[in-house]
Design an enzyme around this catalytic site. Structure first.
Site, short mmCIF file in Angstrom:
data_model
loop_
_atom_site.label_atom_id
_atom_site.label_comp_id
_atom_site.label_asym_id
_atom_site.label_seq_id
_atom_site.Cartn_x
_atom_site.Cartn_y
_atom_site.Cartn_z
N GLU A 175 40.28 144.84 114.69
CA GLU A 175 40.21 143.64 115.51
C GLU A 175 41.00 143.76 116.81
O GLU A 175 41.98 143.02 117.03
CB GLU A 175 40.69 142.42 114.69
N GLU A 381 35.70 143.29 106.56
CA GLU A 381 36.49 142.14 106.08
C GLU A 381 35.57 140.94 105.95
O GLU A 381 34.75 140.68 106.82
CB GLU A 381 37.61 141.75 107.05
#
Ligand code: IFM
Length: 475
Positions: A175, A381
């Site tokens: 991220e 995720e």
């Protein structure tokens, strides 16, 4: 409204054979032992120890003590039938000053962890950077400084040489949007800086660091190694079809998504992004000749982290959410160049984070990625926080989390049915853990942690997931 299933109802549709049924964690959120084995502080140690930065002043000092309990945790994964596990390597644990040779005790820990996983038939996937920059590198300028990209590539090369014989899947960054914009624009994440221009510089150096690391990893790893990056792409939806709302969606897509996908997968920054942010940073000086050839070195798999869709409008077309996109920002915008865009809840069915539950954002994004880039995909995720309670008999019943996971696995199956080549699903998270600025107040695990005793208790969602894995997702 999401329906609550009975605990033994599996996901209905088939997944390809060899599909990775995993769970994910990150070093600072679970390891603890922050001063053992020569580990030095990362930006998250500094940030969490700064008064007012995290809920209750929580830190990762002990976390869930995984550093000492990893054998028990791997046994738990094996008991649940996981076939894959995504963890992150703490940069300051294995290269304490952010440069130079690796530390033996740090490497020993990850060698022991990966040995244990392999012995239990669980395939490891290692993330090299899940936000724990060595503090020494932040003091030298952090991600807004170009040199950090080169330091990251050196760390990647040395780590791959040391662990490449046992880790088949490598994820460069987790991220990068959060690292750049939560960390350097909004200041809600470490290092807590609030400078929009620095955030854009950080974004470019994360892209460069990713590409340089891909080159270094290819050189150090066996040809069979699979390289990836985990992006939290925003499933952006305009609130209406009005041109001004579509323009708001374009702006968020530019600075939320394409600022990473275009340089990493197309070798360019898009003109509209450069235009939206031209008043903040001089891109011609920032991006050197040859950088975009580096950032776009080919990868083998694209990792998507998905939690909720992002609904936006022009400021005139609705109220603003007080906490933009539910990411807990303060008064500084997390969206340089798109500060005035308004954010809305996709629906009122939300998790404990306040994030709307909408699995169609996952199937839509996987399908769109498949059509745009044609790469094999991983869901690196996906999961949900809920306010779990322990029953008097010691069990933890979390039907909302089971429903969330089941419905999102259905969305993955939809994307596969539509042609997307999805190779695995890593549930976030294996265990309750340190949820960054929220400290220990939010529980994402399928395994409950009693923080006073460190007792691990699989929740009913863990039993459901275990059964779904056993059946290969088949009814
Ligand atoms: O806990 C985080 C993780 O570290 C990165 N992705 C989102 C998760 C939930 O907020």
């Amino acid at each position: 409204m999401t329906t609550v299933p009975s605990d033994n109802r599996p996901a209905r549709r088939p997944f390809p054979s060899g599909f990775a049924w995993g769970a994910a964690t990150a070093a600072y959120q679970i390891e603890g032992a922050t001063t053992e084995g020569g580990r030095t502080p990362s930006i998250w140690d500094t940030f969490s120890h700064t008064p007012g930065r995290t809920e209750n002043g929580d830190t990762g000092d002990t976390a869930v003590d995984h550093y000492h309990r990893f054998r028990e945790d791997v046994r738990l994964m094996a008991d649940l039938g996981l076939t894959a596990y995504r963890f992150s390597i703490a940069w300051p644990r294995i290269q304490p000053t952010g440069r130079g040779p690796l530390s033996q005790p740090g490497l020993d820990f990850y060698r022991a962890l990966t040995d244990e996983l392999l012995e239990h038939g669980i395939t490891p996937a290692a993330t090299l950077y899940h936000w724990d920059l060595p503090q020494e590198l932040e003091d030298a300028g952090g991600w807004p400084a170009r040199d950090t990209a080169y330091r990251f590539a050196e760390y990647a090369a040395l780590t791959a040489e040391a662990l490449g014989d046992r880790v088949p899947t490598w994820i460069t960054l987790n991220e990068p949007w959060c690292s750049a914009f939560m960390g350097y624009a909004a200041g809600a994440h470490a290092p807590g800086r609030t400078d929009a221009a620095d955030a854009l510089r950080a974004a470019h150096h994360l892209n460069l660091g990713h590409g340089l690391a891909v080159g270094a990893l290819r050189a150090a790893l066996p040809a069979s190694a699979r390289l990836s990056v985990s992006l939290n792409l925003h499933a952006v939806r305009p609130r209406s079809d009005r041109p001004e709302d579509r323009e708001a969606a374009r702006r968020i897509d530019a600075v939320g998504n394409r600022i990473f996908t275009s340089p990493m997968l197309k070798g360019r920054y898009d003109d509209d992004l450069l235009k939206d942010t031209a008043h903040l940073v001089d891109w011609d000086t920032l991006v050197h000749d040859g950088d975009l050839a580096e950032t776009s070195r080919p990868i083998d798999l694209l990792g998507l982290n998905y939690y909720a869709p992002t609904v936006v409008s022009s400021p005139a077309n609705g109220e603003r959410l007080p906490r933009e996109d539910g990411h807990g920002t303060g008064s500084h915008s997390v969206w340089p160049g798109a500060e005035d865009v308004a954010f809305h809840r996709a629906n009122e069915d939300v998790t404990a984070m306040g994030w709307p539950i909408d699995p169609t954002g996952l199937s839509d994004t996987l399908t769109a990625l498949h059509h745009e880039f044609g790469l094999p995909l991983l869901v690196t995720e996906n999961g949900a926080a809920f306010d779990d309670t322990v029953s008097p008999d010691g069990t933890v019943h979390d039907p909302e989390r089971t429903a969330y996971v089941r419905d999102h696995l259905e969305a993955v199956a939809d994307a596969i049915a539509a042609g997307a080549d999805v190779r695995g699903y890593y549930l976030w998270s294996l265990m309750d853990n340190f949820e960054w600025g929220y400290g220990y107040s939010k529980r994402f695990g399928i395994v409950h942690i009693d923080y006073a005793t460190q007792k691990r208790t699989p929740k009913s969602s863990a039993h459901w997931y275990s059964e779904a894995i056993r059946r290969g997702g088949l009814d």
